[in-house]
Design a protein around this motif. Structure first.
Motif, short mmCIF file in Angstrom:
data_model
loop_
_atom_site.label_atom_id
_atom_site.label_comp_id
_atom_site.label_asym_id
_atom_site.label_seq_id
_atom_site.Cartn_x
_atom_site.Cartn_y
_atom_site.Cartn_z
N ALA A 140 0.83 -1.21 0.00
CA ALA A 140 0.00 0.00 0.00
C ALA A 140 0.86 1.26 0.00
O ALA A 140 0.56 2.24 -0.69
N ARG A 141 1.93 1.23 0.76
CA ARG A 141 2.84 2.38 0.80
C ARG A 141 3.46 2.61 -0.57
O ARG A 141 3.57 3.75 -1.04
N MET A 142 3.87 1.53 -1.24
CA MET A 142 4.44 1.64 -2.58
C MET A 142 3.41 2.21 -3.55
O MET A 142 3.71 3.11 -4.35
N GLY A 147 1.22 6.80 -6.70
CA GLY A 147 -0.06 7.31 -7.15
C GLY A 147 -0.92 6.29 -7.86
O GLY A 147 -1.70 6.63 -8.75
N ARG A 148 -0.79 5.02 -7.49
CA ARG A 148 -1.54 3.95 -8.15
C ARG A 148 -2.85 3.69 -7.38
O ARG A 148 -2.93 2.86 -6.49
N LYS A 149 -3.89 4.41 -7.76
CA LYS A 149 -5.15 4.34 -7.04
C LYS A 149 -5.80 2.97 -7.14
O LYS A 149 -6.41 2.48 -6.18
N LEU A 150 -5.71 2.35 -8.30
CA LEU A 150 -6.33 1.02 -8.46
C LEU A 150 -5.66 -0.01 -7.55
O LEU A 150 -6.32 -0.92 -7.04
N LEU A 151 -4.35 0.14 -7.37
CA LEU A 151 -3.66 -0.78 -6.46
C LEU A 151 -4.07 -0.51 -5.01
O LEU A 151 -4.19 -1.45 -4.21
N GLU A 156 -7.57 -1.73 0.15
CA GLU A 156 -8.80 -1.41 0.89
C GLU A 156 -9.72 -2.62 0.95
O GLU A 156 -10.34 -2.89 1.98
N ARG A 157 -9.82 -3.36 -0.17
CA ARG A 157 -10.65 -4.57 -0.17
C ARG A 157 -10.07 -5.62 0.78
O ARG A 157 -10.81 -6.34 1.44
N GLU A 164 -10.61 -13.39 3.55
CA GLU A 164 -10.90 -13.93 2.22
C GLU A 164 -9.67 -13.90 1.32
O GLU A 164 -8.73 -13.14 1.58
N PRO A 165 -9.67 -14.68 0.24
CA PRO A 165 -8.57 -14.59 -0.73
C PRO A 165 -8.43 -13.16 -1.24
O PRO A 165 -9.42 -12.53 -1.62
N ASP A 166 -7.21 -12.64 -1.23
CA ASP A 166 -7.00 -11.25 -1.60
C ASP A 166 -6.42 -11.14 -3.00
O ASP A 166 -6.23 -12.14 -3.68
N ALA A 167 -6.16 -9.92 -3.42
CA ALA A 167 -5.67 -9.66 -4.77
C ALA A 167 -4.16 -9.47 -4.80
O ALA A 167 -3.63 -8.81 -5.69
#
Length: 259
Positions: A140-142, A147-151, A156-157, A164-167
């Protein structure tokens, strides 16, 4: 280093002819001898000697060649390479210790520049769940810094449903981090392990995001043995999957220049 037993050496000279650094010479008495100063321990003479005179006593003994258990059908091997897939859905069932050891053996057997054999492995297994939140925070810090909002939405999910299985790990709970002094060495080891994972019926995923997150966190770098001389080449998530593939995935034609 290489030792040549004069009692077994037949003086055929095959080892001397093949030695890349000319460390082995055939002496006047018809026996081959190795100059330990020049030898860099590639072991080819051990594999090549028909009489078994050459050895490297400080290393595990080599496996004798047998066609039935060593040779591969080229078309079957090529199809295996075509069929293997990056897996992004793991069941959470653990890979056995024996299977992990086989994967590490595949990585160990990969070629290295000048036979340096500097590739090292960190198997994240029992400590995976304890370290997962820390790798996510580094991720998240990276993403924030770039500025990678989608990441960041992935993070956040994950925070909303951490069970749950994450991304990032996709339900996997075992990971092999590969470090080396030369990137190509570690990448070749990773490729070996990923292909063997397919042969074992396991799923595998090169997790570049996890590697980038680890590389950007000083504490994680230390945990995984990353230094100025030793870089983290990538991380391989391994595990079981319930996906069933029925054909190869389409690929673009190779970009080739015939000169």
């Amino acid at each position: 280093m290489v030792h040549i037993d004069p009692a077994l050496c037949t003086g055929c000279g095959r080892c001397a002819d093949n030695c890349a650094v000319h460390a082995i010479v055939k002496t006047a008495d018809g026996v081959c001898r190795c100059n330990q100063t020049w030898c860099f321990g590639c072991g080819q003479c051990v594999a090549l000697c028909p009489a078994g005179a050459a050895s490297m006593p400080e290393l595990p003994p080599p496996v004798p060649y047998r066609s039935a258990s060593f040779d591969l059908d080229p078309q079957i091997l090529l199809n295996a390479m075509r069929f293997r897939r990056s897996i992004r859905r793991f069941t959470g069932e653990k890979v056995s210790r024996r299977e992990l050891e086989l994967l590490l053996e595949a990585g160990r057997c990969a070629p290295t520049s000048s036979n340096s054999q500097t590739v090292a492995f960190v198997v994240l297994d029992e400590e995976f769940e304890a370290l997962r939140p820390r790798i996510w925070k580094a991720f998240a810090r990276m993403a924030q810094e770039k500025g990678r909002k989608l990441l960041l939405r992935r993070y956040e999910r994950y925070l909303a449903r951490p069970e749950e299985p994450d991304a990032l790990f996709y339900g996997g709970n075992q990971m092999i981090a590969v470090t080396s002094q030369r990137p190509v060495d570690g990448c070749l080891a990773l490729a070996n392990m990923e292909l063997l994972a397919h042969a074992l019926g396991l799923g595998a995923l090169y997790c570049g995001f996890a590697a980038a997150a680890i590389d950007g966190d000083p504490g994680l770098r230390e945990y995984f043995g990353v230094t100025e001389q030793r870089r983290l080449d990538s991380c391989l998530i391994v595990g079981h999957t319930d996906l069933t593939f029925h054909r190869t995935a389409p690929r673009k034609p190779a970009q080739v220049l015939w000169r």
